[in-house]
Write an enzyme that holds these catalytic residues in place. Sequence first.
Site, short mmCIF file in Angstrom:
data_model
loop_
_atom_site.label_atom_id
_atom_site.label_comp_id
_atom_site.label_asym_id
_atom_site.label_seq_id
_atom_site.Cartn_x
_atom_site.Cartn_y
_atom_site.Cartn_z
CG HIS A 140 53.73 -2.37 84.67
ND1 HIS A 140 52.43 -3.01 84.93
CD2 HIS A 140 54.19 -2.32 85.86
CE1 HIS A 140 52.18 -3.12 86.18
NE2 HIS A 140 53.08 -2.73 86.89
CE LYS A 161 52.42 0.60 88.59
NZ LYS A 161 53.24 -0.55 89.36
CB SER A 162 46.37 0.28 91.53
OG SER A 162 46.90 -0.34 90.23
CG ASP A 179 48.56 -3.98 84.74
OD1 ASP A 179 49.33 -3.91 85.34
OD2 ASP A 179 48.13 -4.89 84.01
NE ARG A 245 66.22 17.95 101.24
CZ ARG A 245 66.47 18.09 102.66
NH1 ARG A 245 67.63 17.70 103.05
NH2 ARG A 245 65.52 18.53 103.36
#
Length: 311
Positions: A140, A161-162, A179, A245
């Site tokens: 995924h 994400k999309s 997806d 960092r």
Amino acid sequence: MASSVALSKVVEKMNLKNMTPDVDISQIRITIPDINRPALQLTGYFEHFAYERVQIVGYVEYTYLQGIPMERKLPIYERFLSSKIPCIIYTTMTTPDEELVELAVKYGVPIFTTDKATSAFMAEIIRWLNVELAPCISIHGVLVDVFGEGVLIMGESGIGKSEAALELIKRGHRLVSDDVVEIRKVSDASLVGSAPDITRHFIELRGIGIIDVKTLFGVESVKNTQTIDMVIKLEEWNREKEYDRLGLEEEYTEFLGNRVVCHSLPIRPGRNLAVIVETAAVNHRQKKMGYNAAQELYNRVQQSLAKKREA
């Protein structure tokens, strides 16, 4: 792992000419990416014969067969074709004997020809079969091509994400898959990602629905396959967690036994994910070219401290 590939797909991809149209190839499948040049078999030696591979007859084998009388060739042809080989491919503009074609029809073995030189054709078909038959998993995530770097964006469902992929597309980068990403291990050093056929070039955006990236943004906004160079994991910002960092030490994630550089990216309102992903991709590319900004800063600090101690 992809267990097999249809011979008909090989014929179409390699643009092969069928010399045995009466042989049904619809049920024949290739299971091994390697090929075999049956030099020893054509002399009558069938010990350790790799019969399950695609058999390629090049110019050397062809000229050898031309110099052998037919009464000697026929028993060899019989033994060769009765070994349940998937197919025979003649290269370099050579063609099979009529007797071989007749026996091939009898044993249900298809014969093809190609005008390509043997070495070039072998390299092409082995490369293609290695990809088609490579170990494969589905995960995924979203895969995008950012400045030539394959960036796999992962995270929980609904984290963005999309949306990040859509912003990257608007900035000129290319979508590979949304997806679901199919990952193939094509070598010990390379992973290639692609989209399932059914969802290729589509993105799901909550509140809007399904959009066709290729139609909306043009063919230059999509790509069918891409090597996976780095992974970015999106996660909710956690004040208690200590995030890297400096980036002096690389973190990795593993797919199919191959390690890939991985960055955990905390999500917080106001952060421009597309710009951060772009920067991560360029920085990764720079590291591959031999320059590490974190290491450079560390060296400067060490030099500064050394000078102060000397003073």
